[in-house]
Design a protein around this motif. Structure first.
Motif, PDB file in Angstrom:
ATOM      1  N   LYS A  41      55.497  44.096  50.915  1.00  0.00           N
ATOM      2  CA  LYS A  41      54.242  43.447  51.278  1.00  0.00           C
ATOM      3  C   LYS A  41      54.186  42.056  50.655  1.00  0.00           C
ATOM      4  O   LYS A  41      55.040  41.674  49.856  1.00  0.00           O
ATOM      5  CB  LYS A  41      53.041  44.274  50.770  1.00  0.00           C
ATOM      6  CG  LYS A  41      52.914  45.655  51.382  1.00  0.00           C
ATOM      7  CD  LYS A  41      52.335  45.588  52.784  1.00  0.00           C
ATOM      8  CE  LYS A  41      52.037  46.986  53.327  1.00  0.00           C
ATOM      9  NZ  LYS A  41      51.386  46.944  54.656  1.00  0.00           N
ATOM     10  N   GLN A 101      43.243  37.338  41.164  1.00  0.00           N
ATOM     11  CA  GLN A 101      43.567  38.725  41.471  1.00  0.00           C
ATOM     12  C   GLN A 101      43.910  38.896  42.946  1.00  0.00           C
ATOM     13  O   GLN A 101      43.538  38.075  43.789  1.00  0.00           O
ATOM     14  CB  GLN A 101      42.405  39.641  41.101  1.00  0.00           C
ATOM     15  CG  GLN A 101      41.103  39.322  41.803  1.00  0.00           C
ATOM     16  CD  GLN A 101      39.962  40.211  41.318  1.00  0.00           C
ATOM     17  OE1 GLN A 101      40.169  41.210  40.641  1.00  0.00           O
ATOM     18  NE2 GLN A 101      38.740  39.844  41.668  1.00  0.00           N
ATOM     19  N   ALA A 102      44.649  39.965  43.233  1.00  0.00           N
ATOM     20  CA  ALA A 102      45.040  40.245  44.609  1.00  0.00           C
ATOM     21  C   ALA A 102      43.822  40.656  45.427  1.00  0.00           C
ATOM     22  O   ALA A 102      43.028  41.489  44.986  1.00  0.00           O
ATOM     23  CB  ALA A 102      46.097  41.336  44.647  1.00  0.00           C
ATOM     24  N   ILE A 129      46.452  36.036  46.543  1.00  0.00           N
ATOM     25  CA  ILE A 129      45.787  35.923  45.246  1.00  0.00           C
ATOM     26  C   ILE A 129      44.629  34.938  45.333  1.00  0.00           C
ATOM     27  O   ILE A 129      44.810  33.788  45.767  1.00  0.00           O
ATOM     28  CB  ILE A 129      46.765  35.465  44.145  1.00  0.00           C
ATOM     29  CG1 ILE A 129      48.059  36.284  44.184  1.00  0.00           C
ATOM     30  CG2 ILE A 129      46.103  35.523  42.775  1.00  0.00           C
ATOM     31  CD1 ILE A 129      47.870  37.762  43.966  1.00  0.00           C
ATOM     32  N   ALA A 136      55.434  41.582  47.016  1.00  0.00           N
ATOM     33  CA  ALA A 136      55.162  42.824  46.289  1.00  0.00           C
ATOM     34  C   ALA A 136      55.780  43.964  47.089  1.00  0.00           C
ATOM     35  O   ALA A 136      55.180  44.457  48.050  1.00  0.00           O
ATOM     36  CB  ALA A 136      53.664  43.039  46.104  1.00  0.00           C
ATOM     37  N   GLU A 169      51.201  39.858  48.616  1.00  0.00           N
ATOM     38  CA  GLU A 169      49.856  39.866  48.067  1.00  0.00           C
ATOM     39  C   GLU A 169      49.249  38.470  48.133  1.00  0.00           C
ATOM     40  O   GLU A 169      49.921  37.480  47.840  1.00  0.00           O
ATOM     41  CB  GLU A 169      49.867  40.347  46.611  1.00  0.00           C
ATOM     42  CG  GLU A 169      50.175  41.815  46.457  1.00  0.00           C
ATOM     43  CD  GLU A 169      50.068  42.278  45.017  1.00  0.00           C
ATOM     44  OE1 GLU A 169      49.842  43.482  44.811  1.00  0.00           O
ATOM     45  OE2 GLU A 169      50.231  41.445  44.098  1.00  0.00           O
ATOM     46  N   GLY A 188      44.343  41.344  48.826  1.00  0.00           N
ATOM     47  CA  GLY A 188      44.888  42.044  49.975  1.00  0.00           C
ATOM     48  C   GLY A 188      46.400  42.049  49.937  1.00  0.00           C
ATOM     49  O   GLY A 188      47.023  41.169  49.317  1.00  0.00           O
ATOM     50  N   ALA A 189      47.010  43.040  50.576  1.00  0.00           N
ATOM     51  CA  ALA A 189      48.458  43.129  50.705  1.00  0.00           C
ATOM     52  C   ALA A 189      48.792  43.181  52.196  1.00  0.00           C
ATOM     53  O   ALA A 189      48.185  43.958  52.952  1.00  0.00           O
ATOM     54  CB  ALA A 189      48.989  44.366  49.986  1.00  0.00           C
ATOM     55  N   VAL A 226      50.325  33.206  46.875  1.00  0.00           N
ATOM     56  CA  VAL A 226      50.797  34.418  47.541  1.00  0.00           C
ATOM     57  C   VAL A 226      52.086  34.826  46.855  1.00  0.00           C
ATOM     58  O   VAL A 226      52.850  33.972  46.383  1.00  0.00           O
ATOM     59  CB  VAL A 226      51.020  34.194  49.057  1.00  0.00           C
ATOM     60  CG1 VAL A 226      49.716  33.774  49.735  1.00  0.00           C
ATOM     61  CG2 VAL A 226      52.089  33.150  49.320  1.00  0.00           C
ATOM     62  N   CYS A 242      52.858  36.961  55.771  1.00  0.00           N
ATOM     63  CA  CYS A 242      51.916  35.937  55.323  1.00  0.00           C
ATOM     64  C   CYS A 242      52.361  34.582  55.852  1.00  0.00           C
ATOM     65  O   CYS A 242      53.527  34.185  55.680  1.00  0.00           O
ATOM     66  CB  CYS A 242      51.842  35.895  53.799  1.00  0.00           C
ATOM     67  SG  CYS A 242      50.700  34.642  53.165  1.00  0.00           S
TER      68      CYS A 242
END
Length: 377
Positions: free
Chosen positions: A131, A139-140, A135, A128, A133, A142-143, A125, A147
């Motif tokens: 937010k 690749q991401a 991973i 960003a 992101e 979700g944002a 994670v 978290c």
């Protein structure tokens, strides 16, 4: 209108508690779990009064009580029958022994099934802008506004953020549930019995079941490979007959070998909008029965804070509520580990003598004070 969206990484007790708490606070929660199903690990666990208050806030306390055995008294003694602690009467202390399956099902029932992304391992994670992101597979996926990292004792994200990597604690053992336990044992009673650097624990689990554990000092975690049903049954010779009878009446396939590891007490619990909970943050030795309890309290505290604070302000307030309590519980658990296993012979003898010299009435007062619910709501 939601308070925002939140990702929870991990579907164990702490992750489920955090997801329920944040959902109650109005967050749109997505829980990522690498396993294809919410799978309980371990056998049974003690849920003490503070965690029961948390389960009540999370609105699943009654479901846990309905399927659990009450813990009515506890004690610590030596193999030759000398009392070291208690027995302490826990009448009115709202303490229970559920199966992990029951506890996790009660928590999961409070979540929308659409919130669960099972079979979704998360690699990392990262912040960003405003937010976080998540991973997966490079690749991401979700944002999120918040978290929660709850992916267990070997969490790579928590290692990076907190720096308190788990360490082997010099003892190994096994856990088991005897479905139709032989021998007499008081209803609602739990007791540990110590001898040298070995110990057994035995708890009434209700409906004819009995939860037990065995621990012994070890030089390395690899020694857990020698621990199985036959080994524990053999080591129970010379102890109270009910211990051996309980172990022998356990299905060998239901015996779970364990090597004890724990994290050092954390100095922080995350960074920015990323918050670490449960074993990812504060995996502790299982000597106070507080590991699962503190994961539940994490979820409770997060939910309370998320009701009144924006995402960027939750972590500092969470650390203010939780760090001192966690350090106290972890310190007590470590002390018990030293006195049972990895302290010097002199340290263990002095500690056990001090236990034995303390009146049972004072034992009870101290325990009830430690089990008092925290003030999160």
């Amino acid at each position: 209108m939601t308070a925002g969206n939140a990702a929870v990484i991990g579907g164990g007790i702490a992750g489920l508690s955090a997801a329920v708490g944040l959902g109650k606070a109005g967050y749109d929660v997505t829980l990522f779990e690498r396993a294809p199903e919410i799978r309980p690990m371990g056998a049974a666990l003690s849920i003490w009064r503070g965690a029961m208050a948390g389960l009540d806030w999370l609105e699943c306390g009654d479901a846990v009580r309905a399927g659990s055995a009450p813990i009515r008294s506890i004690a610590l003694s030596t193999r030759d029958g000398r009392a070291l602690f208690g027995p302490v009467d826990l009448a009115g202390m709202d303490s229970w022994l559920p199966m992990r399956t029951l506890l996790q099902a009660a928590l999961a029932a409070r979540l929308d099934p659409a919130a669960l992304r099972l079979g979704h391992p998360v690699e990392d994670v990262r912040p960003a802008a405003d937010k976080v992101e998540v991973i997966a597979q490079g690749q991401a996926v979700g944002a999120f506004d918040l978290c929660v990292v709850a992916d267990g004792i070997h969490s790579a994200v928590a290692d990076r953020l907190l720096g308190n990597r788990a360490q082997f604690r010099s003892y190994v053992g096994a856990l088991g549930i005897a479905s139709h336990a032989a021998g007499d044992w008081p209803e609602g009673h739990g007791e540990e019995v110590w001898h040298g650097d070995e110990r057994f624990g035995l708890f009434d689990a209700g409906e004819g079941r009995r939860y037990w554990f065995y621990m012994r000092t070890a030089r390395g975690a690899e020694e857990v490979g020698a621990i199985d049903h036959a080994f524990v049954a053999q080591r129970s010779t010379g102890w109270a007959s009910v211990l051996g009878e309980t172990v022998r009446s356990t299905n060998p396939s239901h015996v779970i070998p364990v090597a004890m590891s724990a994290r050092p007490a954390p100095k922080r619990l995350g960074a920015g909008r990323i918050i670490c909970v449960g074993d990812a943050a504060h995996a502790m030795e299982p000597n106070q029965g507080q590991g699962g309890c503190q994961g539940i309290e994490d979820g409770w505290a997060l939910g309370v804070l998320a009701q009144r604070l924006p995402p960027e302000d939750i972590l500092p307030a969470f650390e203010s509520l939780r760090l001192a309590r966690l350090r106290s519980v972890m310190r007590d658990s470590l002390l018990m580990g030293r006195l049972a296993h990895y302290g010097s012979a002199a340290e263990r003898a002095i500690g056990r003598a001090a236990f034995a010299a303390t009146p049972a009435s004072l034992d009870g007062w101290q325990l009830r004070r430690r089990l008092a619910p925290p003030a999160y709501a």
